[in-house]
Design a protein around this motif. Structure first.
Motif, PDB file in Angstrom:
ATOM      1  N   THR A 140      21.117 -43.692 168.806  1.00 17.79           N
ATOM      2  CA  THR A 140      21.805 -44.488 167.775  1.00 17.79           C
ATOM      3  C   THR A 140      21.925 -45.931 168.293  1.00 17.79           C
ATOM      4  N   GLU A 142      24.439 -47.362 169.136  1.00 19.58           N
ATOM      5  CA  GLU A 142      25.425 -47.379 170.228  1.00 19.58           C
ATOM      6  C   GLU A 142      24.861 -46.748 171.500  1.00 19.58           C
ATOM      7  N   LYS A 144      23.914 -43.596 171.786  1.00 17.24           N
ATOM      8  CA  LYS A 144      24.165 -42.144 171.870  1.00 17.24           C
ATOM      9  C   LYS A 144      22.957 -41.405 171.297  1.00 17.24           C
TER      10      LYS A 144
END
Ligand code: ADP
Ligand code: ASP
Ligand code: MG
Length: 439
Positions: A140, A142, A144
């Motif tokens: 993602t 972010e 993750k």
């Protein structure tokens, strides 16, 4: 049954080991998917391909071109190809890769090429399809793991067998992104979950998870069965035989993990299972692990407990400096902040000054060069007198305990000692709990 098998750096270090790994896969048709690391060290003092690639990235940053370090990478892959005696055009692949490294100029991309090249070569040797991790493991924005990974894995299941490179995937920006060091263990776990494997086999150079680091204790006992929780505690605290984050994907799907030795495949290894399937084997302590180089900031203040917002204000200082802490053991009037010393690099005095201003402690002491040692086991909460034995053994070894953290998980006790006393403490604790087969 589907088994996903991850082979670490030493297992892929040279042509002989490629053959060994091929033999392990061929001996069991359920071993359908192989996740490979980059070639590791062949002997003490040898280079790991991944380290050479990080050096290559530094060279490219400096000069714009792949240099000496990449030459060594080339030589490693050429010699493996020669040893395998296959007609595979590794030179063209190495040239293409060099050009891409120079174009991309990214540390992650460059480092990932060890697994990529190793996977390509191993797939050619086995005559089994290569599936690029970029097509399956997605992150993602972010950083993750993206849930799409699990649907994209249908691509893998279309193949009866496949070779899959570890350590990397594709970021939300479409560029290659790696996990942290040792991350091929995570790739293996993600793939195991994604294809719905029945077992995740992690093949390395030791015959299982051992009760202590074999580089500190001579021939430590092998742990037969370990729970996910014990594994998480031990690996996070330094037993790096398995990356501490590799537990999450398999835990979500209850997939057991078996650690096996590529060089002694007949050895049973260690089985890692959910807590629900874990049977207490009678031992109070399952294993011991540890890490060096922490800083402990000890704060004392009368009635700290009753002071609203005390912890909040202390943590706010850390947050401002983007410093994460490992543990905060606390008493009624005391609190210790245990922080990886690297996180504090250069800002310790500033952080201490700000904490002092924020909470005005009665006293504040800083201990540098602290090692943390974790004693882990589900059996500890069932057995009376473990702490007494632990501290007695440490005292007998003449070591001063600087900090104690019983943790909230009741399956571990963590003690802080000086770095210089680390090995001595581990050996004393090991001797206490494993020296006598009855304990
Ligand atoms: P790989 O390259 O196969 O991923 P690693 O080097 O990452 O292998 O992990 C295996 C090494 O972990 C072993 O050679 C050993 O030195 C080290 N190690 C540290 N603690 C432990 C432990 N408790 N049990 C087994 N090995 C351990
Ligand atoms: N090759 C990578 C490293 O050295 C990943 C791995 O081996 O798991 O960190
Ligand atoms: Mg590893």
């Amino acid at each position: 049954m589907i088994k996903v098998c991850k082979f670490g750096g030493t297992s892929m270090a040279d042509g002989i080991n490629f053959r060994r790994v091929a033999g392990i896969l061929a001996s069991d048709p359920e071993r359908r998917y192989a996740v490979v690391s980059a070639p590791g060290k062949r002997y003490g003092g040898d280079n790991k391909v991944t380290d050479l690639l990080y050096e290559t990235h530094a060279e490219v940053e400096r000069t714009g071109r792949c240099g000496e370090a990449y030459k060594k990478v080339r030589e490693r892959f050429r010699s493996i190809t020669r040893e395998l005696g296959i007609s595979y055009d590794i030179d063209s692949l190495l040239d293409e890769t060099a050009a891409e490294i120079e174009r991309e100029r990214s540390a992650d991309f460059t480092a990932s090429r060890g697994e990529y090249l190793c996977g390509k070569l191993f797939s050619a040797f086995l005559g089994v399809p290569f599936i690029d991790a970029r097509e399956v493991i997605k992150f993602t924005p972010e950083g993750k793991l993206d849930g799409r990974t699990f649907t994209l894995a249908s691509r893998v299941l279309k193949e009866e067998r496949a070779v899959f490179p570890g350590f990397y995937g594709e970021g939300a920006d479409g560029k290659v992104k790696t996990f942290s060091r040792g991350g091929s263990d995570i790739s293996g776990a993600v793939l195991a979950r994604a294809v719905g494997a029945d077992l995740y086999e992690n093949w390395t150079d030791v015959s299982g998870f051992l009760a202590a680091d074999p580089r500190v204790v001579a021939s430590p006992a092998r742990i037969g069965v370990l729970s996910y929780r014990e594994l998480r505690e031990l690996s996070y605290m330094g037993a790096n035989v398995l990356h501490s984050e590799s537990i999450f994907p398999v835990r979500e799907a209850d997939i057991p993990v078996r650690i096996k030795n590529t060089f002694r495949p007949e050895d049973e290894g260690t089985l890692i299972v959910p807590v629900s399937r874990y049977r207490y084997g009678g031992r109070a302590v399952t294993g011991i692990a540890g890490k060096k180089n922490f800083t402990v900031i000890l704060l004392e203040k009368a009635m700290m407990n009753a002071e609203m917002g005390f912890t909040y204000r202390v943590l706010e200082v850390l947050y401002r400096h983007k410093i994460s802490f490992e543990h905060i053991p606390s008493g009624i009037d005391t609190m210790s902040l245990v922080i990886d010393s690297e996180e504090l690099g250069g800002v310790l005095d500033e952080v201490c000054g700000e904490i002092r201003a924020a909470v005005q402690p009665d006293s504040m002491r800083v201990f540098n060069d602290i090692a943390l040692i974790a004693v882990v086991g589900h059996g500890m909460s069932r057995t009376i007198g473990i702490s007494a034995r632990l501290f007695d053994a440490i005292a007998r070894a003449g070591v001063n305990v600087r900090m104690i953290d019983q943790g909230s998980s009741e399956i571990d006790i963590i003690v802080g000692v000086e770095n210089a006393q680390y090995e001595r403490t581990i050996r004393a604790v090991y001797e206490e709990f494993f020296g006598n087969p009855e304990s």
